[in-house]
Design a protein around this motif. Structure first.
Motif, PDB file in Angstrom:
ATOM      1  N   PHE A 194       0.843  -1.193   0.000  1.00 22.09           N
ATOM      2  CA  PHE A 194       0.000   0.000   0.000  1.00 22.09           C
ATOM      3  C   PHE A 194       0.884   1.251   0.000  1.00 22.09           C
ATOM      4  CE2 PHE A 194      -2.845   2.972   2.558  1.00 22.09           C
ATOM      5  CZ  PHE A 194      -3.657   3.283   1.480  1.00 22.09           C
ATOM      6  N   HIS A 195       1.911   1.212   0.848  1.00 23.00           N
ATOM      7  CA  HIS A 195       2.900   2.295   0.907  1.00 23.00           C
ATOM      8  C   HIS A 195       3.546   2.497  -0.464  1.00 23.00           C
ATOM      9  CE1 HIS A 195       6.200   4.187   3.638  1.00 23.00           C
ATOM     10  NE2 HIS A 195       5.785   5.005   2.705  1.00 23.00           N
ATOM     11  N   GLU A 196       3.868   1.391  -1.123  1.00 24.71           N
ATOM     12  CA  GLU A 196       4.498   1.457  -2.451  1.00 24.71           C
ATOM     13  C   GLU A 196       3.571   2.138  -3.464  1.00 24.71           C
ATOM     14  OE1 GLU A 196       5.712  -2.389  -3.975  1.00 24.71           O
ATOM     15  OE2 GLU A 196       6.236  -1.523  -5.923  1.00 24.71           O
ATOM     16  N   ILE A 197       2.274   1.829  -3.400  1.00 26.20           N
ATOM     17  CA  ILE A 197       1.307   2.444  -4.317  1.00 26.20           C
ATOM     18  C   ILE A 197       1.293   3.974  -4.120  1.00 26.20           C
ATOM     19  CG2 ILE A 197      -1.165   2.639  -4.888  1.00 26.20           C
ATOM     20  CD1 ILE A 197      -1.392  -0.371  -4.049  1.00 26.20           C
ATOM     21  N   LEU A 198       1.281   4.395  -2.847  1.00 28.09           N
ATOM     22  CA  LEU A 198       1.267   5.833  -2.563  1.00 28.09           C
ATOM     23  C   LEU A 198       2.561   6.492  -3.050  1.00 28.09           C
ATOM     24  CD1 LEU A 198      -0.293   5.864   1.032  1.00 28.09           C
ATOM     25  CD2 LEU A 198      -1.446   5.946  -1.180  1.00 28.09           C
ATOM     26  N   ASP A 199       3.687   5.811  -2.847  1.00 28.06           N
ATOM     27  CA  ASP A 199       4.967   6.337  -3.336  1.00 28.06           C
ATOM     28  C   ASP A 199       4.959   6.475  -4.858  1.00 28.06           C
ATOM     29  OD1 ASP A 199       6.086   6.641  -0.858  1.00 28.06           O
ATOM     30  OD2 ASP A 199       7.264   4.790  -0.913  1.00 28.06           O
ATOM     31  N   LEU A 200       4.357   5.500  -5.533  1.00 25.37           N
ATOM     32  CA  LEU A 200       4.271   5.568  -6.999  1.00 25.37           C
ATOM     33  C   LEU A 200       3.423   6.765  -7.423  1.00 25.37           C
ATOM     34  CD1 LEU A 200       3.864   1.769  -7.837  1.00 25.37           C
ATOM     35  CD2 LEU A 200       5.714   3.249  -8.662  1.00 25.37           C
ATOM     36  N   GLY A 201       2.383   7.041  -6.643  1.00 26.05           N
ATOM     37  CA  GLY A 201       1.540   8.212  -6.916  1.00 26.05           C
ATOM     38  C   GLY A 201       2.338   9.496  -6.864  1.00 26.05           C
ATOM     39  N   ILE A 202       3.222   9.595  -5.865  1.00 23.54           N
ATOM     40  CA  ILE A 202       4.070  10.789  -5.738  1.00 23.54           C
ATOM     41  C   ILE A 202       5.108  10.809  -6.860  1.00 23.54           C
ATOM     42  CG2 ILE A 202       5.807  11.926  -4.293  1.00 23.54           C
ATOM     43  CD1 ILE A 202       4.201  10.983  -1.842  1.00 23.54           C
ATOM     44  N   PHE A 203       5.720   9.651  -7.095  1.00 18.50           N
ATOM     45  CA  PHE A 203       6.765   9.559  -8.128  1.00 18.50           C
ATOM     46  C   PHE A 203       6.222   9.981  -9.503  1.00 18.50           C
ATOM     47  CE2 PHE A 203       9.060   7.177 -11.423  1.00 18.50           C
ATOM     48  CZ  PHE A 203      10.357   7.607 -11.163  1.00 18.50           C
ATOM     49  N   HIS A 204       5.047   9.505  -9.845  1.00 17.27           N
ATOM     50  CA  HIS A 204       4.469   9.819 -11.165  1.00 17.27           C
ATOM     51  C   HIS A 204       3.656  11.113 -11.148  1.00 17.27           C
ATOM     52  CE1 HIS A 204       5.741   6.128 -13.190  1.00 17.27           C
ATOM     53  NE2 HIS A 204       5.423   5.476 -12.085  1.00 17.27           N
ATOM     54  N   GLN A 205       3.606  11.772  -9.989  1.00 19.58           N
ATOM     55  CA  GLN A 205       2.881  13.034  -9.846  1.00 19.58           C
ATOM     56  C   GLN A 205       1.459  12.957 -10.388  1.00 19.58           C
ATOM     57  OE1 GLN A 205       6.031  15.597 -11.658  1.00 19.58           O
ATOM     58  NE2 GLN A 205       5.904  16.649  -9.670  1.00 19.58           N
ATOM     59  N   VAL A 206       0.747  11.913  -9.976  1.00 14.44           N
ATOM     60  CA  VAL A 206      -0.622  11.744 -10.466  1.00 14.44           C
ATOM     61  C   VAL A 206      -1.546  12.756  -9.782  1.00 14.44           C
ATOM     62  CG1 VAL A 206      -0.332   9.286 -11.019  1.00 14.44           C
ATOM     63  CG2 VAL A 206      -1.187   9.945  -8.750  1.00 14.44           C
ATOM     64  N   ASP A 207      -2.735  12.922 -10.348  1.00  6.66           N
ATOM     65  CA  ASP A 207      -3.691  13.881  -9.791  1.00  6.66           C
ATOM     66  C   ASP A 207      -4.607  13.260  -8.746  1.00  6.66           C
ATOM     67  OD1 ASP A 207      -3.162  16.360 -11.434  1.00  6.66           O
ATOM     68  OD2 ASP A 207      -3.358  14.832 -12.999  1.00  6.66           O
ATOM     69  N   PHE A 208      -4.762  11.936  -8.787  1.00  6.66           N
ATOM     70  CA  PHE A 208      -5.529  11.245  -7.757  1.00  6.66           C
ATOM     71  C   PHE A 208      -5.245   9.743  -7.832  1.00  6.66           C
ATOM     72  CE2 PHE A 208      -8.221  12.028 -11.467  1.00  6.66           C
ATOM     73  CZ  PHE A 208      -8.773  10.804 -11.761  1.00  6.66           C
TER      74      PHE A 208
ATOM     75  N   SER B 244       2.904  14.760  -0.367  1.00  5.86           N
ATOM     76  CA  SER B 244       2.282  15.127  -1.649  1.00  5.86           C
ATOM     77  C   SER B 244       1.678  16.534  -1.577  1.00  5.86           C
ATOM     78  CB  SER B 244       1.198  14.113  -2.002  1.00  5.86           C
ATOM     79  OG  SER B 244       0.177  14.139  -1.018  1.00  5.86           O
ATOM     80  N   ASN B 245       1.975  17.268  -0.513  1.00  4.32           N
ATOM     81  CA  ASN B 245       1.388  18.598  -0.302  1.00  4.32           C
ATOM     82  C   ASN B 245      -0.135  18.573  -0.401  1.00  4.32           C
ATOM     83  OD1 ASN B 245       3.941  19.840  -0.037  1.00  4.32           O
ATOM     84  ND2 ASN B 245       4.150  19.780  -2.278  1.00  4.32           N
ATOM     85  N   GLU B 246      -0.720  17.497   0.052  1.00  2.00           N
ATOM     86  CA  GLU B 246      -2.179  17.316   0.049  1.00  2.00           C
ATOM     87  C   GLU B 246      -2.780  17.483  -1.342  1.00  2.00           C
ATOM     88  OE1 GLU B 246      -4.379  19.091   3.223  1.00  2.00           O
ATOM     89  OE2 GLU B 246      -2.644  19.130   4.557  1.00  2.00           O
ATOM     90  N   SER B 247      -1.979  17.184  -2.370  1.00  2.00           N
ATOM     91  CA  SER B 247      -2.458  17.432  -3.735  1.00  2.00           C
ATOM     92  C   SER B 247      -2.902  16.163  -4.449  1.00  2.00           C
ATOM     93  CB  SER B 247      -1.359  18.126  -4.538  1.00  2.00           C
ATOM     94  OG  SER B 247      -0.282  17.234  -4.719  1.00  2.00           O
ATOM     95  N   ILE B 248      -2.820  14.996  -3.797  1.00  2.00           N
ATOM     96  CA  ILE B 248      -3.231  13.746  -4.458  1.00  2.00           C
ATOM     97  C   ILE B 248      -4.338  13.083  -3.632  1.00  2.00           C
ATOM     98  CG2 ILE B 248      -2.485  11.532  -5.441  1.00  2.00           C
ATOM     99  CD1 ILE B 248       0.383  12.558  -5.451  1.00  2.00           C
ATOM    100  N   PRO B 249      -5.603  13.388  -3.910  1.00  2.00           N
ATOM    101  CA  PRO B 249      -6.664  12.731  -3.141  1.00  2.00           C
ATOM    102  C   PRO B 249      -6.710  11.221  -3.392  1.00  2.00           C
ATOM    103  CG  PRO B 249      -7.597  14.108  -4.889  1.00  2.00           C
ATOM    104  CD  PRO B 249      -6.122  14.362  -4.878  1.00  2.00           C
TER     105      PRO B 249
END
Ligand code: MN
Length: 374
Positions: free
Chosen positions: A35-49, A81-86
């Motif tokens: 789960f942690h890895e998924i969130l890290d991938l979200g930050i790495f790829h700078q996704v919007d959500f 993520s500066n609260e930018s990835i819901p």
């Protein structure tokens, strides 16, 4: 091209947090680590959500230590993520499941509601019995409730797990989804499609197709095997192997990039996660053991030889340290020599660089075979 019309997201599902698979402490942490890895991938790829298609938790029963870790990870993600990835989730059948009795209870409780109340996730649910206009209210950040939310030019609709016959709700859901608003429509649902998994019931694809002119991306969870249909229906599969059979499935998450030209174009890339390694080994008994110590030593020696190439310099928290499925075949040991799976698994795990051993006994009993014959 304004950047507001292009966006990207991650679609994950069936995380099964809180699982104490095989009562193994390292396994229970594997689900949280992924789960942690998924969130890290979200930050790495700078996704919007990030979408979570249900079964985020494996049951209502979660150990305090695990929940503490999960909340900590979510808080860190929020600030990193500066609260930018819901994180946008729905409840699956497991999120509302009481593990010890194996039955669903309908008190409406879930750990996802708890996380939503802390402002760590956005939990979508619809007023499924309401009129189409009332069904999907906009997400209200004070009440921490709602059926849909807009992020950039994506609008995400979601409902909780709709039970065994979700198809009866699909016409209503269709009517409730706005047409011609110029947005990219995502619907999150927790159900499977018939025929995608052998011997597992799902909804008839024909019945789902009524959503096709309202939904651009149908984000599913439920089946632990990954599948996509017609570049329209997407099911990433479980993020860790939530049951033994999952170890053999193709699974992971989807990274989706959506570009707006005169229409929306989506690029969907499956990503594999760093899952726990697992392996199967078979040991044959050519003689009938009647001495427990001899038998156990035989198994240990055989396995030492079979696994001699395994690295023994890794921490067990490293997913490269495998979980072993051990199949015992051949001549069944004498009655006095019955295999104590728990004890054997314990000594094997202590002796070899493994996080655990699951033992399956598939012996032939020579006497029984003869009995049958006469
Ligand atoms: Mn599941």
């Amino acid at each position: 091209m304004s950047s507001k019309s292009n966006f990207s997201f991650i679609h994950a599902s069936d995380i099964h947090l809180g699982s104490n698979q095989f009562w193994n402490i390292y396994r229970s942490y594997d689900f949280i680590r992924v789960f942690h890895e998924i969130l890290d991938l979200g930050i790495f790829h700078q996704v919007d959500f990030i979408l979570l298609g249900g079964d985020v938790f494996t049951s209502l029963e979660v150990l305090p230590e695990n929940l503490t870790k999960i909340v900590e990870i979510l808080n860190n993600f929020k600030s990193a993520s500066n609260e930018s990835i819901p994180l946008i989730a729905i409840e699956g059948n497991h999120d509302i499941r009481k593990y010890s009795r194996g039955t669903r209870i309908n008190h409406g409780q879930s750990w996802l509601k708890f996380l939503a109340s802390l402002g760590l996730i956005i939990l979508l649910d619809a007023n499924i019995e309401g009129s189409p206009e009332q069904m999907f209210p906009n997400y209200d950040f004070t009440k921490k409730k709602g059926g849909k939310i807009q992020v950039k030019s994506a609008i995400i609709y979601g409902t909780r797990y709709l039970g065994q016959k979700p198809e009866v709700y699909l016409p209503k859901i269709k009517d409730a989804i706005k047409v011609d608003d110029g947005l990219f429509h995502i619907l999150i649902q927790h159900f499977g499609i018939q025929g995608q998994m052998e011997n597992v019931p799902g909804i008839d694809f024909q019945k789902v197709q009524i959503l096709k002119d309202r939904v651009d991306y149908l984000a599913l969870g439920h089946f632990h095997l990954q599948f996509t249909i017609d570049n329209w229906i997407f099911n990433p599969g479980s993020s860790e192997a939530a049951c033994s059979i999952d170890f053999s499935y193709k699974r992971g998450i989807f990274l989706v990039n959506v570009l707006k030209r005169n229409k929306y174009i989506k690029h969907v890339n499956p990503i594999r996660l760093r899952n726990r390694k697992s392996m199967w080994r078979t040991i044959y008994f050519n003689t009938q053991f009647n001495d427990k110590e001899k038998m156990n030593n035989f198994i240990i020696q055989k396995l030492k030889n079979l696994l001699k190439n395994l690295r023994d310099d890794l921490e067990p928290s490293d997913p490269k340290v495998p979980l072993l499925f051990l199949l015992l075949k051949g001549i069944e040991p004498a009655k006095s020599c019955k295999i104590d799976e728990k004890y054997l698994s314990k000594i094997l795990t202590e002796t070899l660089p493994l996080i655990g051993v699951r033992i399956y006994q598939k012996f032939k009993n020579p006497l029984k075979t003869i009995d049958k014959f006469f």
